[in-house]
Structure formats: structure tokens, C-alpha cells
Design a protein around this motif. Structure first.
Motif, PDB file in Angstrom:
ATOM      1  N   HIS A 168      69.220 -11.527  19.874  1.00  0.00           N
ATOM      2  CA  HIS A 168      69.630 -11.768  21.877  1.00  0.00           C
ATOM      3  C   HIS A 168      70.937 -10.916  21.372  1.00  0.00           C
ATOM      4  O   HIS A 168      72.139 -10.934  21.840  1.00  0.00           O
ATOM      5  CB  HIS A 168      69.318 -12.807  21.586  1.00  0.00           C
ATOM      6  CG  HIS A 168      70.128 -12.991  23.271  1.00  0.00           C
ATOM      7  ND1 HIS A 168      70.501 -14.590  23.917  1.00  0.00           N
ATOM      8  CD2 HIS A 168      69.637 -12.385  24.419  1.00  0.00           C
ATOM      9  CE1 HIS A 168      70.460 -14.968  25.093  1.00  0.00           C
ATOM     10  NE2 HIS A 168      70.202 -13.446  25.715  1.00  0.00           N
ATOM     11  N   ILE A 169      70.874  -9.408  22.470  1.00  0.00           N
ATOM     12  CA  ILE A 169      72.024  -8.940  22.453  1.00  0.00           C
ATOM     13  C   ILE A 169      72.893  -9.109  23.568  1.00  0.00           C
ATOM     14  O   ILE A 169      71.988  -8.771  24.584  1.00  0.00           O
ATOM     15  CB  ILE A 169      72.362  -7.244  22.098  1.00  0.00           C
ATOM     16  CG1 ILE A 169      71.024  -6.711  20.557  1.00  0.00           C
ATOM     17  CG2 ILE A 169      73.112  -6.629  21.858  1.00  0.00           C
ATOM     18  CD1 ILE A 169      71.293  -7.426  19.317  1.00  0.00           C
ATOM     19  N   ILE A 170      73.990  -9.514  23.990  1.00  0.00           N
ATOM     20  CA  ILE A 170      74.620  -9.980  25.208  1.00  0.00           C
ATOM     21  C   ILE A 170      76.175  -9.393  24.759  1.00  0.00           C
ATOM     22  O   ILE A 170      76.718  -9.153  23.279  1.00  0.00           O
ATOM     23  CB  ILE A 170      75.126 -11.329  25.224  1.00  0.00           C
ATOM     24  CG1 ILE A 170      73.511 -12.224  24.806  1.00  0.00           C
ATOM     25  CG2 ILE A 170      76.197 -11.589  25.908  1.00  0.00           C
ATOM     26  CD1 ILE A 170      73.820 -13.464  24.296  1.00  0.00           C
ATOM     27  N   ASP A 171      76.248  -8.585  25.659  1.00  0.00           N
ATOM     28  CA  ASP A 171      77.312  -7.677  25.747  1.00  0.00           C
ATOM     29  C   ASP A 171      79.086  -7.986  26.803  1.00  0.00           C
ATOM     30  O   ASP A 171      78.198  -8.239  28.604  1.00  0.00           O
ATOM     31  CB  ASP A 171      77.378  -5.873  26.153  1.00  0.00           C
ATOM     32  CG  ASP A 171      78.425  -5.217  25.946  1.00  0.00           C
ATOM     33  OD1 ASP A 171      79.268  -5.629  25.609  1.00  0.00           O
ATOM     34  OD2 ASP A 171      77.500  -4.263  25.704  1.00  0.00           O
TER      35      ASP A 171
ATOM     36  N   TYR B  49      73.346 -12.588  14.328  1.00  0.00           N
ATOM     37  CA  TYR B  49      73.373 -12.049  12.755  1.00  0.00           C
ATOM     38  C   TYR B  49      74.093 -10.678  12.441  1.00  0.00           C
ATOM     39  O   TYR B  49      74.451 -10.584  11.283  1.00  0.00           O
ATOM     40  CB  TYR B  49      71.785 -11.532  13.336  1.00  0.00           C
ATOM     41  CG  TYR B  49      72.392  -9.608  13.381  1.00  0.00           C
ATOM     42  CD1 TYR B  49      71.788  -9.071  12.955  1.00  0.00           C
ATOM     43  CD2 TYR B  49      72.077 -10.331  15.440  1.00  0.00           C
ATOM     44  CE1 TYR B  49      71.511  -7.693  13.368  1.00  0.00           C
ATOM     45  CE2 TYR B  49      72.587  -9.156  15.965  1.00  0.00           C
ATOM     46  CZ  TYR B  49      71.544  -7.524  14.616  1.00  0.00           C
ATOM     47  OH  TYR B  49      71.247  -6.117  15.000  1.00  0.00           O
ATOM     48  N   ARG B  50      75.243 -10.390  13.579  1.00  0.00           N
ATOM     49  CA  ARG B  50      76.285  -9.272  13.147  1.00  0.00           C
ATOM     50  C   ARG B  50      76.996  -9.540  14.198  1.00  0.00           C
ATOM     51  O   ARG B  50      77.194  -9.909  15.315  1.00  0.00           O
ATOM     52  CB  ARG B  50      75.459  -8.221  13.520  1.00  0.00           C
ATOM     53  CG  ARG B  50      76.530  -7.109  12.897  1.00  0.00           C
ATOM     54  CD  ARG B  50      75.154  -5.866  13.616  1.00  0.00           C
ATOM     55  NE  ARG B  50      76.227  -4.227  13.672  1.00  0.00           N
ATOM     56  CZ  ARG B  50      75.427  -3.593  13.810  1.00  0.00           C
ATOM     57  NH1 ARG B  50      74.191  -3.429  14.342  1.00  0.00           N
ATOM     58  NH2 ARG B  50      76.323  -2.372  13.262  1.00  0.00           N
TER      59      ARG B  50
ATOM     60  N   SER C 270      84.506  -3.778  25.367  1.00  0.00           N
ATOM     61  CA  SER C 270      83.259  -4.733  24.913  1.00  0.00           C
ATOM     62  C   SER C 270      82.981  -5.376  23.359  1.00  0.00           C
ATOM     63  O   SER C 270      83.445  -4.645  22.722  1.00  0.00           O
ATOM     64  CB  SER C 270      82.047  -2.962  25.145  1.00  0.00           C
ATOM     65  OG  SER C 270      81.169  -3.663  24.210  1.00  0.00           O
ATOM     66  N   MET C 271      82.029  -6.988  23.401  1.00  0.00           N
ATOM     67  CA  MET C 271      81.801  -7.419  22.475  1.00  0.00           C
ATOM     68  C   MET C 271      80.059  -7.731  22.471  1.00  0.00           C
ATOM     69  O   MET C 271      79.933  -7.859  23.896  1.00  0.00           O
ATOM     70  CB  MET C 271      82.875  -8.511  22.105  1.00  0.00           C
ATOM     71  CG  MET C 271      84.552  -8.093  21.757  1.00  0.00           C
ATOM     72  SD  MET C 271      85.033  -9.894  21.847  1.00  0.00           S
ATOM     73  CE  MET C 271      85.278 -10.726  23.029  1.00  0.00           C
ATOM     74  N   TRP C 272      79.463  -7.312  21.477  1.00  0.00           N
ATOM     75  CA  TRP C 272      78.348  -7.008  21.690  1.00  0.00           C
ATOM     76  C   TRP C 272      78.605  -8.774  20.398  1.00  0.00           C
ATOM     77  O   TRP C 272      77.773  -8.964  19.552  1.00  0.00           O
ATOM     78  CB  TRP C 272      77.241  -6.756  20.362  1.00  0.00           C
ATOM     79  CG  TRP C 272      77.114  -5.416  21.498  1.00  0.00           C
ATOM     80  CD1 TRP C 272      78.397  -5.062  22.268  1.00  0.00           C
ATOM     81  CD2 TRP C 272      76.558  -4.377  21.441  1.00  0.00           C
ATOM     82  NE1 TRP C 272      77.658  -3.870  22.971  1.00  0.00           N
ATOM     83  CE2 TRP C 272      76.333  -3.063  22.272  1.00  0.00           C
ATOM     84  CE3 TRP C 272      75.142  -4.151  20.575  1.00  0.00           C
ATOM     85  CZ2 TRP C 272      75.649  -2.344  22.715  1.00  0.00           C
ATOM     86  CZ3 TRP C 272      74.203  -3.370  20.858  1.00  0.00           C
ATOM     87  CH2 TRP C 272      74.785  -2.020  21.586  1.00  0.00           C
ATOM     88  N   PHE C 273      77.854  -9.973  21.621  1.00  0.00           N
ATOM     89  CA  PHE C 273      77.511 -11.853  20.752  1.00  0.00           C
ATOM     90  C   PHE C 273      75.606 -12.087  20.563  1.00  0.00           C
ATOM     91  O   PHE C 273      75.603 -10.728  21.434  1.00  0.00           O
ATOM     92  CB  PHE C 273      77.469 -12.430  22.153  1.00  0.00           C
ATOM     93  CG  PHE C 273      77.127 -14.133  20.873  1.00  0.00           C
ATOM     94  CD1 PHE C 273      78.094 -14.453  20.234  1.00  0.00           C
ATOM     95  CD2 PHE C 273      76.511 -14.733  22.142  1.00  0.00           C
ATOM     96  CE1 PHE C 273      77.803 -15.212  19.380  1.00  0.00           C
ATOM     97  CE2 PHE C 273      76.327 -15.742  21.393  1.00  0.00           C
ATOM     98  CZ  PHE C 273      76.439 -16.573  20.067  1.00  0.00           C
TER      99      PHE C 273
END
Length: 529
Positions: free
Chosen positions: A447-450, A483-484, A402-405
Motif C-alpha cells: 500500500h504505497i501512500i505518497d 515494509y520500507r 514527498s515521503m512514501w508511506f
């Protein structure tokens, strides 16, 4: 063969052994661990890189500010870098493993005091090891009508750690750094500072006035490696009176409706009729919440519906939506205040969406939701509830990757639609699904994309890395800032913000931490690079 699992860059085994002996003389052997069994939990990563690149050399458990001051003294003496974590539940962004091999994990979970809670003015002062769940239980035990805003992995995350990474939540206090007030920080040379009005002797306003006097420095210690935060002030919400909290869900059947959803909700958000950091969740993220495994490790996930390794065909995606009764987009928000205020605002909110979408929107409140587990999960988040519920997102594909873009979009319909389309195209190109939520801020969208993938498949690991890299490249080219990010891509994200910002960050690092002992590589800041 080394007797240690790993060694810091540029530090010999003999030098490292002397450092460990000094750490143990200070803390005792039980709080300075180098054995593989003790380090195992700090080696688990969800990013598509080898665990070898992120192996720690040791883990240290301090219990006080004074111990941390002495620890950084030893670290400076032997040049042994310290990777600081609070609880290490940094899901999607790298977990507790250090950015570079051989760093000592400075685990602050043993500093877990709730120093003070002020019910009258609604704030608290906590140490890094305190979790959101700890605070929730404290309020309950002491019958305090207070709410703390929590992030998605709510229960075991730390307010200090999440705020330091500028995380967000789902109540009206959703921007966590904005609602923090006052820090205690140990610098790399061992000095202790208190920001805001904390430098005053016997300050009575440390957690009530953010600014103090002179340049505001709190931001220097977020997403940074310039100091170790040992205490943080957090502003808390007063819980509304009975009948004054009204969570709801709206389901929309078509992906193409996203711009109209944003266009309808933003006037309500900006006028504070909808006051919380509400969310617009896509079908993949929502459906994954229902995925579970039984005690034998078997259960429902996307592979139950589709055996291929590529992205889901539209027909199969629709089958998942139908089975779990989720919308193409699912909008969660809440109303807060007196019962009279809530009733009036609900007329505005429901009326606006009914007028725009008519029969194409399904509106669900607590009454209709009944015992739906995902509605209950969201209801808890939007009232600051620290749930212990297992969220099924990571069961979507299986394999532990898992990586949160996390790009930011201006809260405009066209910009959100463009980000959604670009992300979907890139993810599908590499065989991955678009699984996302938009967290609605004051004027922006997080905009959190997993990017979910299977770490047990080397070829899929490679594709996941390439996919994330292309997402970053294309979004940056289009002017969308991230942002992170996770530890594998911190340097690339840092470079995307321009050489001027990198120069400032490195000048600050050289001034405050010339020996590069605090978390080298964090946010792309590393004097060895």
C-alpha cells in the motif's frame, strides 16, 4: 570554520583530512570530492527535515571491487562512515543523502558493467551503476526477447539498488528480491563473498540456483548495512509471442468499491489468470500523472483547482476527476502468454468484473486508450519497459516534498478498506490528500501512500513530519507493518518490529562491522545509537 561541508560524528577535521588524502592517493582527486558544488546533488532531500542533518562530508566514486576493498580499509582506519548508493534515485524514501550527517557517499554509479546476459535461460549479472534503462537498451541493441521488471521511477533506477531495498515492480516478476539470484558482496573488513553457488570455482549455476549450501544469507544484505553489493544476478522474463501481451485498465466511480474490487481480482490473481503485480490506483495518484509544468515552471496542479493549504474538499476532488477522466479507483493489469491463452483469460477477467459491477466499471484496452500518456506509462511498466517519461506525481502539491508511506496489507477486502480509511483520516487531519496505489502481490498488498507537501513552507514541513509519525504509530498499533521507509523514520520502523529483531540486527552489525563504517543508521542499525 571547517574547510569541509560536514564531518563524520566523532572524527576531527585533522583526522578526516588525513583520510581524504589517503582516499585521493588511491583514486585521484577527481574521484574524491569534498567541494560544495560536487556535493550539492547529494544534499537534496524530499523528507521534512533540515538538509543540515543529512549533509555528506565527501563523495567517492570507485570503479572496481578491488578499489572498494581498499576504501573500506581506509574507512576502518579513520572511522569514516560510508553511505552507499547505486544511482541515488531512491524517490520517496530519502534520495541519495545519508541517514546521518557527515557520512561519505560511496557512489557506485561508476561501476556500470552489464557483466553477462544469458538469453537462453533469461538472467543477467550486473553491477550497481547499471540502470533499468541500460538493460532495456542492451536487450534492444542485441535483439534479445527479454524483459526486466522495473519499479515506478523505472528509467534511472538500479536493479541492484532497488532489489537491495526490496522494491517491487509490475510484471509477473514484480517481487524483485524473489527474482534475484546470487550476489557478490564486499564486507566491512574487505573480504569478498559470493552467495548461493557463487563460491564454487567456475560455477555454472550462480544465477540459476538461489540457495547453494548451508544457511541462506542473501537477505542479510537487503535493507541492511552489513555489506556492499557489487554484483547481482537478476532473473528476466521471456517476452511473449506477438499478440501475447494484453494490458488493460478498469475505472470505478466510487471510493466505496475498493473491497469489491479486491474481492473480484484476488481469485484471478491467485489462480495466475492475472499473473502480474497489478495495481489499484486512487484518483489522486492517477490524476497527478496528468499534471505538467511548462518551461517557465507554471502548469496544472491541485492548486489550480483549490487555493487552500488543507486537504481537498470532495467537490474539488471530483472536479479533478472529471477534468482528467479518472476513476475513484483505477485498476491496471495485463495478461501474458500465447494469443489463444490471452483471449481465453480475457473472457474470464472481463466477465468477472462485468458480472460484479455491470455498468459501474469502464474497461479500457489499448484500442480505447489510443495515445493516453498514463495508459502508455502503465503499459510500459507491465512489460518491463524502462520509460524516461516524467511522472507528474510530484507536481500534485508542488514544493518538492514527498515521503512514501509503505504499509503492507493482507490482500483481504476488509483489511485494504480499513487501511484506506485510516490513512485518509490521518492525512486529512493534517491537511494532506490521500494519494495512493495498492500493488497486488502474491497474497499481500504493498500500500504505497505518497505524502506530498511543500518543503518551502516551514509550517507545512512540521505538519508533514507529524502526519507521517502518526501514520506509523497508528498502523503499527493495528498490526500493519511498514515494509520500507525513508531515512527520517528508519529507526522508528525498526523499533516497530520488536526488540528481538533489533537485537539480532545489532549483533550481526557488531560481528561484521565493529567499526560501524557501513551506512550507520540504515534500517535503524547504528552502533553509535
Amino acid at each position: 570554520m571547517s574547510r569541509f561541508v560536514a564531518l563524520p560524528k566523532g572524527v576531527s577535521e585533522e583526522t578526516f583530512a588525513r583520510a581524504i588524502n589517503e582516499y585521493r592517493a588511491l583514486l585521484g582527486e577527481g574521484r574524491v570530492r569534498t567541494d560544495p558544488a560536487s556535493l550539492q546533488s547529494y544534499m537534496k532531500i524530499m523528507i521534512p527535515e533540515s538538509e543540515e542533518l543529512h549533509k555528506p562530508s565527501a563523495v567517492i566514486y570507485p570503479k572496481s571491487v578491488q578499489e572498494i576493498q581498499k576504501i573500506v580499509g581506509i574507512a576502518n582506519k579513520y572511522k569514516t562512515p560510508l553511505w552507499t548508493v547505486s544511482t541515488g534515485k531512491n524517490m520517496g524514501y530519502g534520495t541519495a543523502a545519508p541517514a546521518t550527517r557527515g557520512q561519505i557517499v560511496l557512489d557506485l554509479k561508476t561501476m556500470n558493467r552489464i557483466v553477462h546476459v544469458d538469453e537462453e535461460l533469461g538472467y543477467c549479472l550486473v553491477e550497481p551503476g547499471v540502470t533499468y534503462y541500460d538493460l532495456q537498451q542492451h536487450f534492444k541493441k542485441n535483439r534479445m526477447n527479454l524483459w526486466v521488471d522495473v519499479p515506478a521511477p523505472s528509467a534511472m533506477a538500479s536493479p541492484v539498488g532497488n532489489t537491495a531495498d526490496r522494491g517491487v515492480g509490475y510484471t509477473p516478476y514484480g517481487e524483485h528480491f524473489l527474482f534475484s539470484c546470487g550476489m557478490e558482496v564486499v564486507l566491512a573488513n574487505g573480504d569478498v563473498i559470493r552467495t548461493g553457488t557463487g563460491g564454487l570455482a567456475n560455477s555454472s549455476s550462480w544465477q540459476t540456483n538461489k540457495w547453494g549450501n548451508g544457511p541462506y544469507v542473501d537477505g542479510l544484505f537487503t535493507q541492511s548495512n552489513l555489506g556492499i553489493i557489487t554484483k547481482l544476478g537478476v532473473w528476466l522474463m521471456k517476452g511473449p509471442p506477438p499478440g501475447g501481451y494484453y494490458p488493460f485498465l478498469m475505472k470505478f466511480p466510487k471510493v466505496e468499491m475498493l473491497p469489491d474490487i479486491i474481492k473480484t481480482l484476488m481469485p484471478l490473481r491467485m489462480s495466475q489468470i492475472i499473473p502480474n503485480a497489478c495495481i489499484v490506483v486512487n484518483a489522486g495518484w492517477e490524476a497527478a500523472g496528468y499534471f505538467t509544468y511548462d518551461k517557465n515552471g507554471k502548469g496544472t496542479n491541485r492548486e489550480t483547482f483549490y487555493k487552500g493549504r488543507g486537504s481537498l474538499p470532495p467537490k474539488v476532488f471530483q472536479q479533478i476527476m472529471d477534468k482528467y477522466d479518472v476513476g475513484a479507483w483505477n485498476f491496471y493489469a495485463a495478461l501474458y502468454g500465447s494469443p489463444e491463452q490471452v483471449a481465453l483469460n480475457w473472457k474470464y477477467v472481463s466477465g468477472a468484473f462485468k458480472q460484479k459491477f455491470g455498468k459501474d466499471v469502464r474497461i479500457i484496452t489499448e484500442r480505447e486508450a489510443k495515445d493516453d500518456p498514463i495508459f502508455e506509462y502503465r503499459r510500459q511498466l507491465m512489460m518491463g519497459g524502462s520509460t524516461l517519461q516524467e511522472f507528474g506525481l510530484y507536481n500534485w502539491r508542488g514544493g518538492g516534498g514527498s515521503m512514501w508511506f509503505a504499509p503492507v496489507a493482507a490482500a483481504r477486502p476488509s483489511e485494504c478498506e480499513q487501511q484506506m480509511k485510516v490513512a485518509t483520516d490521518i492525512l486529512n487531519k493534517y491537511g494532506f490528500d490521500y494519494v495512493s496505489e495498492f500493488i497486488v502481490g502474491w497474497r499481500d498488498m504493498h500500500h504505497i501512500i505518497d505524502l506530498l507537501y511543500d518543503r518551502t513552507q516551514p509550517e507545512e514541513m512540521k505538519r508533514a513530519y507529524q502526519c507521517f509519525d502518526e501514520l506509523l504509530t497508528v498502523f503499527t498499533k493495528n498490526g500493519y507493518g511498514t515494509y520500507r521507509t525513508n531515512t527520517a523514520f528508519m529507526d522508528k520502523v525498526s523499533r516497530s518490529y520488536g526488540q528481538g529483531m533489533r537485537d539480532i540486527h545489532h549483533k550481526l552489525k557488531r560481528a561484521l562491522d565493529p567499526n560501524n563504517i557501513l551506512a550507520p543508521g540504515k534500517s535503524g542499525i547504528n552502533l553509535q545509537a
